[in-house]
Design a protein around this motif. Structure first.
Motif, short mmCIF file in Angstrom:
data_model
loop_
_atom_site.label_atom_id
_atom_site.label_comp_id
_atom_site.label_asym_id
_atom_site.label_seq_id
_atom_site.Cartn_x
_atom_site.Cartn_y
_atom_site.Cartn_z
N ALA A 166 1.94 -17.46 -13.18
CA ALA A 166 2.63 -16.42 -12.43
C ALA A 166 2.20 -15.03 -12.89
O ALA A 166 2.05 -14.09 -12.08
CB ALA A 166 4.15 -16.58 -12.58
N TRP A 167 2.00 -14.88 -14.18
CA TRP A 167 1.57 -13.57 -14.72
C TRP A 167 0.16 -13.22 -14.24
O TRP A 167 -0.13 -12.06 -13.93
CB TRP A 167 1.64 -13.62 -16.24
N ILE A 168 -0.72 -14.22 -14.19
CA ILE A 168 -2.10 -13.97 -13.76
C ILE A 168 -2.16 -13.67 -12.27
O ILE A 168 -2.82 -12.73 -11.82
CB ILE A 168 -2.99 -15.17 -14.13
N PHE A 169 -1.45 -14.48 -11.45
CA PHE A 169 -1.49 -14.26 -10.01
C PHE A 169 -0.84 -12.94 -9.60
O PHE A 169 -1.13 -12.40 -8.53
CB PHE A 169 -0.81 -15.42 -9.28
N ALA A 170 0.06 -12.43 -10.45
CA ALA A 170 0.70 -11.16 -10.13
C ALA A 170 -0.30 -10.01 -10.11
O ALA A 170 -0.07 -8.99 -9.45
CB ALA A 170 1.82 -10.87 -11.13
N TRP A 171 -1.41 -10.15 -10.83
CA TRP A 171 -2.44 -9.10 -10.83
C TRP A 171 -3.21 -9.03 -9.51
O TRP A 171 -3.88 -8.04 -9.22
CB TRP A 171 -3.44 -9.33 -11.97
N PHE A 172 -3.13 -10.07 -8.68
CA PHE A 172 -3.87 -10.08 -7.42
C PHE A 172 -3.05 -9.57 -6.23
O PHE A 172 -3.56 -9.53 -5.11
CB PHE A 172 -4.37 -11.50 -7.12
N VAL A 173 -1.77 -9.25 -6.46
CA VAL A 173 -0.93 -8.81 -5.35
C VAL A 173 -1.40 -7.45 -4.83
O VAL A 173 -1.62 -7.27 -3.62
CB VAL A 173 0.54 -8.75 -5.80
N GLU A 174 -1.55 -6.50 -5.72
CA GLU A 174 -1.98 -5.16 -5.31
C GLU A 174 -3.42 -5.12 -4.80
O GLU A 174 -3.69 -4.46 -3.79
CB GLU A 174 -1.82 -4.18 -6.46
N PRO A 175 -4.38 -5.83 -5.43
CA PRO A 175 -5.76 -5.76 -4.91
C PRO A 175 -5.91 -6.24 -3.47
O PRO A 175 -6.62 -5.60 -2.68
CB PRO A 175 -6.55 -6.64 -5.88
N PHE A 176 -5.27 -7.36 -3.07
CA PHE A 176 -5.51 -7.81 -1.69
C PHE A 176 -4.80 -6.90 -0.69
O PHE A 176 -5.27 -6.73 0.44
CB PHE A 176 -5.13 -9.29 -1.51
N MET A 177 -3.67 -6.30 -1.06
CA MET A 177 -3.07 -5.31 -0.17
C MET A 177 -3.94 -4.05 -0.10
O MET A 177 -4.10 -3.44 0.98
CB MET A 177 -1.66 -4.95 -0.66
N SER A 178 -4.52 -3.64 -1.23
CA SER A 178 -5.37 -2.45 -1.25
C SER A 178 -6.63 -2.66 -0.42
O SER A 178 -7.07 -1.75 0.29
CB SER A 178 -5.74 -2.10 -2.70
N LEU A 179 -7.22 -3.86 -0.51
CA LEU A 179 -8.42 -4.13 0.28
C LEU A 179 -8.11 -4.08 1.78
O LEU A 179 -8.90 -3.56 2.58
CB LEU A 179 -9.00 -5.49 -0.10
N ALA A 180 -6.97 -4.66 2.17
CA ALA A 180 -6.59 -4.61 3.58
C ALA A 180 -6.36 -3.17 4.03
O ALA A 180 -6.75 -2.77 5.15
CB ALA A 180 -5.33 -5.44 3.82
N LEU A 181 -5.73 -2.37 3.17
CA LEU A 181 -5.50 -0.97 3.52
C LEU A 181 -6.81 -0.20 3.59
O LEU A 181 -7.01 0.64 4.48
CB LEU A 181 -4.57 -0.34 2.48
N LEU A 182 -7.74 -0.48 2.66
CA LEU A 182 -9.03 0.20 2.68
C LEU A 182 -9.86 -0.16 3.90
O LEU A 182 -10.65 0.65 4.39
CB LEU A 182 -9.81 -0.12 1.40
N VAL A 183 -9.69 -1.37 4.41
CA VAL A 183 -10.40 -1.75 5.64
C VAL A 183 -9.95 -0.86 6.81
O VAL A 183 -10.78 -0.33 7.57
CB VAL A 183 -10.17 -3.24 5.95
N VAL A 184 -8.65 -0.69 6.93
CA VAL A 184 -8.13 0.13 8.03
C VAL A 184 -8.53 1.59 7.86
O VAL A 184 -9.02 2.24 8.80
CB VAL A 184 -6.60 -0.02 8.10
N VAL A 185 -8.35 2.10 6.64
CA VAL A 185 -8.68 3.51 6.40
C VAL A 185 -10.19 3.75 6.54
O VAL A 185 -10.63 4.76 7.11
CB VAL A 185 -8.18 3.94 5.01
N GLY A 186 -11.00 2.82 6.03
CA GLY A 186 -12.45 2.98 6.14
C GLY A 186 -12.93 2.95 7.58
O GLY A 186 -13.82 3.72 7.96
N ALA A 187 -12.35 2.06 8.39
CA ALA A 187 -12.74 2.01 9.80
C ALA A 187 -12.37 3.30 10.52
O ALA A 187 -13.16 3.85 11.30
CB ALA A 187 -12.08 0.81 10.48
#
Length: 297
Positions: A143-164
């Motif tokens: 649970a502690w390790i997977f918690a580090w991936f919560v922000e990155p996948f949301m950030s990548l999705a946000l960067l896709v929209v902003v970059g486009a």
């Protein structure tokens, strides 16, 4: 001419000596007497004064010549070179092509800086989101390790929209979609909430304003970048580089005017017009004379 073959006579010797003395006297240079120099006044001081007056006259004549004043010194030439360079740079800066290139370079710089700032802001908020998602899980647990991936996948999705939106904005085709705007605000709200939840008043054991500000700093910067970037790109798209005034207007070919048909004569409605039937031919009147012959009138 004396004959010297024989024994010379005393008279011959005396004549020879006299001729020799006369010849030597004629060969000596004639020296001017000192009295004549004193009478003419050509002394050393006079010659010096004459030379000084001649020098002064030549200097006065040369001083009136302004040719040396027209020559540029090294400092003047350097200053003129810099002035000409500044004038050419100013003229080049007014060129529409140069202005468009400068605007494109500045736009790329601003887009790159905003993307870096957005990435750093989202990276800053990753730690706060990890603490919220782990919920007190043990370190290095799944649970502690997977918690580090919560922000990155949301950030990548946000960067896709902003970059486009940023890329299409630089191409003059900004995206005006309410759906993408809602997606952006959804990701930003989630990031802001997960960072600030544990530090809100009433939730934290001991409220600290500085801790709350530090944890919401990353999401706030991300919101600012996402909001400001489309506005900046839209301004660059509408920027006039001076090409509209200099662009020649297209030459349009003249459109031939349609031929007008002649209006029908008012007599056409009564049947005597051009389009109606022809009127019957007029018959010549017959006159009968008293003789019984007829003639056409």
């Amino acid at each position: 001419m004396h004959d010297v073959t024989g024994t010379p006579e005393p008279e011959d010797v005396s004549a020879l000596i006299s001729e020799t003395e006369a010849f030597l006297a004629s060969q000596q240079p004639a020296t001017a007497p000192a009295a004549s120099a004193a009478v003419d006044g050509e002394t050393k001081r006079v010659r010096q004064l004459r030379a000084e007056v001649g020098e002064a006259a030549l200097l006065a004549e040369l001083q009136n010549d302004e040719t040396p004043l027209r020559l540029d010194t090294d400092r003047v030439r350097k200053r003129r070179k810099k002035a000409h360079e500044a004038a050419r740079l100013h003229q080049l800066a007014q060129d529409p092509v140069m202005r468009a290139w400068q605007a494109a370079r500045m736009r790329r710089l601003l887009v790159g800086a905003s993307m870096v700032s957005l990435a750093l802001a989202l990276t800053w908020s990753t730690a706060g989101v990890q603490v919220f998602a782990a919920e007190g899980a043990a370190m290095w647990s799944p649970a502690w390790i997977f918690a580090w991936f919560v922000e990155p996948f949301m950030s990548l999705a946000l960067l896709v929209v902003v970059g486009a939106k940023a890329y299409l904005g630089t191409r003059g085709q900004p995206i005006q979609s309410k759906t993408l705007t809602r997606i952006e605000w959804l990701f930003l709200t989630l990031t802001l909430g997960m960072n600030a939840w544990r530090h809100l008043p009433g939730v934290a054991d001991e409220f600290s304003l500085s801790a709350l500000v530090l944890h919401i700093l990353g999401p706030v910067v991300a919101v600012a970048v996402v909001t400001a970037l489309p506005i900046i790109l839209a301004a660059f798209t509408d920027l006039d580089h001076g090409t509209r005034a200099t662009r020649p207007e297209p030459v349009r070919a003249p459109v031939p005017s349609p031929r007008r048909r002649p209006r029908p004569s008012p007599l056409s409605s009564s049947g005597w017009g051009r389009a109606g039937p022809r009127p019957p031919p007029r018959r010549a009147a017959v006159l009968w004379t008293s003789t019984g012959s007829n003639c056409g009138a």
